[in-house]
Design a protein around this motif. Sequence first.
Motif, PDB file in Angstrom:
ATOM      1  N   PRO A  28      31.232  41.389  33.407  1.00 44.65           N
ATOM      2  CA  PRO A  28      31.261  42.846  33.289  1.00 44.65           C
ATOM      3  C   PRO A  28      32.306  43.284  32.273  1.00 44.65           C
ATOM      4  O   PRO A  28      33.185  42.507  31.904  1.00 44.65           O
ATOM      5  N   GLN A  29      32.214  44.540  31.876  1.00 39.25           N
ATOM      6  CA  GLN A  29      33.212  45.142  31.002  1.00 39.25           C
ATOM      7  C   GLN A  29      34.018  46.205  31.744  1.00 39.25           C
ATOM      8  O   GLN A  29      35.089  46.583  31.298  1.00 39.25           O
ATOM      9  N   ARG A  30      33.468  46.673  32.850  1.00 38.15           N
ATOM     10  CA  ARG A  30      34.148  47.696  33.658  1.00 38.15           C
ATOM     11  C   ARG A  30      34.089  47.258  35.124  1.00 38.15           C
ATOM     12  O   ARG A  30      33.064  46.795  35.599  1.00 38.15           O
ATOM     13  N   ILE A  31      35.224  47.438  35.814  1.00 36.89           N
ATOM     14  CA  ILE A  31      35.333  47.156  37.245  1.00 36.89           C
ATOM     15  C   ILE A  31      35.931  48.394  37.897  1.00 36.89           C
ATOM     16  O   ILE A  31      36.993  48.859  37.469  1.00 36.89           O
ATOM     17  N   VAL A  32      35.237  48.929  38.882  1.00 36.69           N
ATOM     18  CA  VAL A  32      35.707  50.138  39.563  1.00 36.69           C
ATOM     19  C   VAL A  32      35.798  49.862  41.062  1.00 36.69           C
ATOM     20  O   VAL A  32      34.847  49.345  41.659  1.00 36.69           O
ATOM     21  N   TYR A  33      36.930  50.212  41.647  1.00 37.47           N
ATOM     22  CA  TYR A  33      37.110  50.180  43.096  1.00 37.47           C
ATOM     23  C   TYR A  33      37.314  51.607  43.571  1.00 37.47           C
ATOM     24  O   TYR A  33      38.055  52.367  42.938  1.00 37.47           O
ATOM     25  N   ALA A  34      36.693  51.949  44.691  1.00 41.50           N
ATOM     26  CA  ALA A  34      36.886  53.274  45.297  1.00 41.50           C
ATOM     27  C   ALA A  34      36.908  53.090  46.812  1.00 41.50           C
ATOM     28  O   ALA A  34      36.018  52.443  47.375  1.00 41.50           O
ATOM     29  N   ARG A  35      37.910  53.662  47.432  1.00 40.94           N
ATOM     30  CA  ARG A  35      38.051  53.553  48.884  1.00 40.94           C
ATOM     31  C   ARG A  35      37.850  54.913  49.530  1.00 40.94           C
ATOM     32  O   ARG A  35      38.349  55.926  49.049  1.00 40.94           O
ATOM     33  N   VAL A  94      40.562  36.268  32.803  1.00 41.52           N
ATOM     34  CA  VAL A  94      40.018  37.347  31.981  1.00 41.52           C
ATOM     35  C   VAL A  94      40.693  38.633  32.442  1.00 41.52           C
ATOM     36  O   VAL A  94      40.648  38.964  33.627  1.00 41.52           O
ATOM     37  N   ALA A  95      41.335  39.345  31.517  1.00 45.08           N
ATOM     38  CA  ALA A  95      42.092  40.555  31.859  1.00 45.08           C
ATOM     39  C   ALA A  95      41.296  41.822  31.570  1.00 45.08           C
ATOM     40  O   ALA A  95      40.605  41.919  30.556  1.00 45.08           O
ATOM     41  N   PHE A  96      41.427  42.785  32.493  1.00 45.94           N
ATOM     42  CA  PHE A  96      40.816  44.108  32.376  1.00 45.94           C
ATOM     43  C   PHE A  96      41.937  45.126  32.541  1.00 45.94           C
ATOM     44  O   PHE A  96      42.633  45.114  33.562  1.00 45.94           O
ATOM     45  N   ALA A  97      42.123  46.003  31.580  1.00 42.55           N
ATOM     46  CA  ALA A  97      43.207  46.989  31.609  1.00 42.55           C
ATOM     47  C   ALA A  97      42.885  48.132  32.571  1.00 42.55           C
ATOM     48  O   ALA A  97      41.747  48.607  32.626  1.00 42.55           O
ATOM     49  N   LEU A  98      43.896  48.576  33.307  1.00 35.14           N
ATOM     50  CA  LEU A  98      43.747  49.768  34.146  1.00 35.14           C
ATOM     51  C   LEU A  98      43.663  50.972  33.218  1.00 35.14           C
ATOM     52  O   LEU A  98      44.565  51.227  32.427  1.00 35.14           O
ATOM     53  N   VAL A  99      42.528  51.701  33.295  1.00 37.84           N
ATOM     54  CA  VAL A  99      42.342  52.856  32.426  1.00 37.84           C
ATOM     55  C   VAL A  99      42.397  54.179  33.180  1.00 37.84           C
ATOM     56  O   VAL A  99      42.659  55.217  32.576  1.00 37.84           O
ATOM     57  N   ARG A 100      42.122  54.147  34.500  1.00 37.95           N
ATOM     58  CA  ARG A 100      42.195  55.349  35.339  1.00 37.95           C
ATOM     59  C   ARG A 100      42.506  54.937  36.761  1.00 37.95           C
ATOM     60  O   ARG A 100      42.053  53.884  37.212  1.00 37.95           O
ATOM     61  N   HIS A 101      43.240  55.788  37.446  1.00 41.68           N
ATOM     62  CA  HIS A 101      43.460  55.559  38.871  1.00 41.68           C
ATOM     63  C   HIS A 101      43.892  56.861  39.534  1.00 41.68           C
ATOM     64  O   HIS A 101      44.363  57.784  38.872  1.00 41.68           O
ATOM     65  N   ASP A 102      43.661  56.922  40.829  1.00 39.10           N
ATOM     66  CA  ASP A 102      44.196  58.009  41.639  1.00 39.10           C
ATOM     67  C   ASP A 102      44.573  57.412  42.992  1.00 39.10           C
ATOM     68  O   ASP A 102      44.762  56.193  43.085  1.00 39.10           O
ATOM     69  N   THR A 103      44.649  58.215  44.017  1.00 36.50           N
ATOM     70  CA  THR A 103      45.130  57.724  45.310  1.00 36.50           C
ATOM     71  C   THR A 103      44.123  56.853  46.048  1.00 36.50           C
ATOM     72  O   THR A 103      44.474  56.245  47.062  1.00 36.50           O
ATOM     73  N   ALA A 104      42.887  56.754  45.576  1.00 34.72           N
ATOM     74  CA  ALA A 104      41.895  55.933  46.271  1.00 34.72           C
ATOM     75  C   ALA A 104      40.845  55.337  45.339  1.00 34.72           C
ATOM     76  O   ALA A 104      39.775  54.936  45.783  1.00 34.72           O
ATOM     77  N   SER A 105      41.138  55.269  44.037  1.00 31.82           N
ATOM     78  CA  SER A 105      40.199  54.618  43.120  1.00 31.82           C
ATOM     79  C   SER A 105      40.947  54.079  41.904  1.00 31.82           C
ATOM     80  O   SER A 105      42.036  54.557  41.565  1.00 31.82           O
ATOM     81  N   ALA A 106      40.335  53.067  41.289  1.00 30.70           N
ATOM     82  CA  ALA A 106      40.918  52.468  40.088  1.00 30.70           C
ATOM     83  C   ALA A 106      39.790  51.942  39.214  1.00 30.70           C
ATOM     84  O   ALA A 106      38.811  51.384  39.717  1.00 30.70           O
ATOM     85  N   THR A 107      39.942  52.131  37.904  1.00 31.13           N
ATOM     86  CA  THR A 107      38.968  51.650  36.930  1.00 31.13           C
ATOM     87  C   THR A 107      39.684  50.746  35.937  1.00 31.13           C
ATOM     88  O   THR A 107      40.703  51.131  35.363  1.00 31.13           O
TER      89      THR A 107
END
Length: 146
Positions: free
Chosen positions: A114-121, A92-105
Amino acid sequence: MRIMAAVLAGLLVAASPAARVDDLGWLAGDWVREDGERWTEESWTAPRGGVMLGVSRSGRGEALREFEFIRIAAGEDGAISYIAMPQGGAPVAFALVRHDTASATFENPAHDYPQRIVYARDGDTLTATISAIDGSKPRRWTYRRR
């Protein structure tokens, strides 16, 4: 003046380089969450060859409850996707819609949940959140670097 500002803003967006898998290298490493007997582990390889490979597993005590194979890669169009295979099933593919130096949505509004997956470091802490596309029904895991 407003037209000039709008043109400049458009040029900046157009001049922004497309996201690359290497931009998400901050996610690499071994991450663990433990709460009593419950545990979740997530491991990510460093970007190489335009791909990051990941694996997640959760359980209680010595019993495995669930696992997932994951990869972050660019498609033929160059767009970055998070591709999940829960329990080793169909991708199941989820497109990268936002990112910066320590997070990605990553998002896939057509998926049930889910419909959204967010990682934040933040240093040695990684937070993963899944939710519906509008942010409702959130589930959150806070990991520490192993």
